[in-house]
Design a protein around this motif. Structure first.
Motif, mmCIF file in Angstrom:
data_model
loop_
_atom_site.group_PDB
_atom_site.id
_atom_site.type_symbol
_atom_site.label_atom_id
_atom_site.label_comp_id
_atom_site.label_asym_id
_atom_site.label_seq_id
_atom_site.Cartn_x
_atom_site.Cartn_y
_atom_site.Cartn_z
ATOM 1 N N LEU A 1 -11.611 -43.972 61.198
ATOM 2 C CA LEU A 1 -12.622 -42.937 60.998
ATOM 3 C C LEU A 1 -11.959 -41.869 60.129
ATOM 4 C CD1 LEU A 1 -13.954 -42.606 64.681
ATOM 5 C CD2 LEU A 1 -14.710 -44.204 62.890
ATOM 6 N N VAL A 45 -10.978 -37.977 61.034
ATOM 7 C CA VAL A 45 -11.405 -37.506 62.355
ATOM 8 C C VAL A 45 -10.175 -37.116 63.185
ATOM 9 C CG1 VAL A 45 -12.730 -38.010 64.442
ATOM 10 C CG2 VAL A 45 -13.499 -38.882 62.234
ATOM 11 N N ASN A 64 -20.723 -45.042 54.908
ATOM 12 C CA ASN A 64 -20.406 -45.402 56.287
ATOM 13 C C ASN A 64 -21.348 -46.453 56.849
ATOM 14 O OD1 ASN A 64 -18.259 -43.657 56.407
ATOM 15 N ND2 ASN A 64 -19.080 -42.407 58.077
ATOM 16 N N PHE A 74 -16.938 -39.450 56.588
ATOM 17 C CA PHE A 74 -16.537 -38.289 57.382
ATOM 18 C C PHE A 74 -15.734 -37.323 56.521
ATOM 19 C CE2 PHE A 74 -16.555 -41.945 60.363
ATOM 20 C CZ PHE A 74 -17.581 -41.524 61.195
ATOM 21 N N TYR A 88 -18.501 -35.035 54.151
ATOM 22 C CA TYR A 88 -18.732 -33.926 55.078
ATOM 23 C C TYR A 88 -17.524 -33.006 55.264
ATOM 24 C CZ TYR A 88 -22.552 -37.118 55.953
ATOM 25 O OH TYR A 88 -23.618 -37.958 55.772
ATOM 26 N N TYR A 90 -21.108 -33.764 59.425
ATOM 27 C CA TYR A 90 -19.992 -34.446 60.083
ATOM 28 C C TYR A 90 -20.421 -34.924 61.473
ATOM 29 C CZ TYR A 90 -14.957 -35.438 60.208
ATOM 30 O OH TYR A 90 -13.731 -36.067 60.211
ATOM 31 N N LEU A 150 -20.682 -38.817 62.996
ATOM 32 C CA LEU A 150 -20.028 -39.279 64.219
ATOM 33 C C LEU A 150 -21.046 -39.847 65.204
ATOM 34 C CD1 LEU A 150 -17.466 -36.376 64.706
ATOM 35 C CD2 LEU A 150 -16.883 -38.784 64.363
#
Length: 391
Positions: free
Chosen positions: A9, A12, A254, A280, A284, A293, A297
């Motif tokens: 990810l 993150v 994504n 991500f 974002y 963001y 998620l």
């Protein structure tokens, strides 16, 4: 047949590392920033134990998580995509990749202009969306290439697809990759095509990264050498310059990356499927879009059950990150943060918390151990701590 699905990810992070101040990232916490949005919801990751990770400063842990977790400490000097992914794959970088906060030196740009036949404009650290707004019109009118960088180790080339055909832009990036070596050896040269009319230029999905060749062997190399499949989804192939990859799948965003991963889960292969979900970070984090963001998620979390249900008896899912990119701080750059590791599968003990691991490279050591491949990279395996049954 054994398979490991390793999902990154991208960006993150889960809270500042002890040396964050040295990187200008004191107080950064990407997941906490996203959790402040009303659009944030991660119940499926919560069930796996995501919020049980040490130091997690948002959400609530649960008593009986179904997965195993750890907090990952970056041992390398840096906070960028290339170094983060290299460390996940077994390389600890003792020196950061070069950055150019004042722009690239004249001798480098002169060589680039000579070999491409195009003048260069901008040559500053810039936001990718702002740079086409501010320099796109001049580029369209003159044909000069927009060259810019960021706080990361990148040489980026933006061009309108109607002015510079995509294959030509890729060729110019290959030229830049050839000359960006040694003291100019940036981690990535990036093609940044855009389209539209002034002032409403929009970046297209045909971005392409040209990374430095990994300086040492990686988990990918070792698996490939032992005859295992190494499937690369998203920009994984670019990050490793194709080295150690047996099959590449490009993605648009994504959502496409998740769908491509789910499709690959229906295929028979024996080895690793290494996935990067870049939105991500790119869409974002770098744009300080907290709500965006959070929505990204939440979308991943909503799709997670589709991934879990396709895991076979010998399959292991690992979910991690490569750095942070806190969308709530004034900075639009990556942040020096711990990253999460969540593991799940029939072979994985539920409820295991490994605490904080010293290096991302423990992930590669564990994956190699699962495939009975001697570990020649950095890192220490924790396989026996998380296996439900001994192999």
């Amino acid at each position: 047949m054994k398979r490991v699905f390793l999902i990154v990810l991208d960006s993150v992070g889960i809270g500042e590392m002890p040396d964050a101040k040295a990187y200008g990232d004191e107080g950064s916490n990407t997941i906490k920033a996203a959790s402040t949005s009303k659009y944030f919801s991660m119940p499926n990751m919560k069930k796996l134990g995501f919020f049980n990770i040490d130091g997690m400063d948002c959400g609530e842990g649960i008593d009986n998580p179904t997965g195993a977790v750890a907090r990952m400490h970056e041992a390398s000097k840096g906070k960028d995509t290339t170094i983060g992914h290299w460390e996940i794959s077994g390389i600890v970088s003792e020196e950061p990749l070069p950055t150019f906060p004042e722009g690239f030196p004249e001798e480098l740009l002169n060589e680039f202009e000579k070999r491409t036949g195009h003048k260069v404009i901008c040559n500053k650290p810039y936001s990718g969306t702002d740079v086409i707004r501010d320099y796109g019109k001049e580029h369209v009118e003159t044909g000069a290439l927009i060259v810019y960088t960021s706080a990361d180790s990148v040489f980026q080339i933006a061009a309108h697809e109607d002015i510079v055909p995509i294959d030509e832009l890729y060729r110019y990036c290959e030229i830049a990759r050839e000359i960006c070596t040694g003291k100019y050896g940036v981690g990535r040269v990036i093609a940044r095509p855009f389209e539209g009319a002034y002032p409403d230029y929009k970046r297209t999905s045909r971005r392409h990264d040209y990374s430095l060749m990994p300086p040492q062997i990686t988990m990918l190399d070792q698996l490939k050498e032992e005859g295992y499949d190494v499937l690369a989804v998203g920009k994984i192939n670019d990050i490793f310059a194709g080295k150690g990859v047996t099959k590449m799948t490009r993605t648009k965003d994504n959502a496409d990356g998740i769908e491509q991963t789910i499709a690959l889960m229906d295929e028979e292969f024996n080895g690793l499927c290494f996935i990067n979900l870049v939105d991500f970070d790119m869409v974002y984090g770098h744009r300080n879009d907290v709500d965006g963001y959070a929505k990204a998620l939440t979308y991943f979390d909503e799709k997670l059950p589709n991934i879990l249900e396709k895991l076979g008896d010998e399959d292991i899912l690992m979910i991690t990150a490569d750095h942070g990119c806190d969308p709530a701080t004034p900075s639009t750059d990556h942040s020096r943060e711990y990253t999460p590791l969540v593991m799940y599968g029939n072979k994985i003990k539920a409820g295991v918390n490994l605490g904080t691991k010293d290096t991302f490279s423990d992930i590669s050591a564990t994956i190699l151990d699962y495939f009975n491949v001697p570990v020649k990279t950095k890192g220490t395996t924790f396989l026996q701590q998380v296996l439900e049954n001994e192999q």
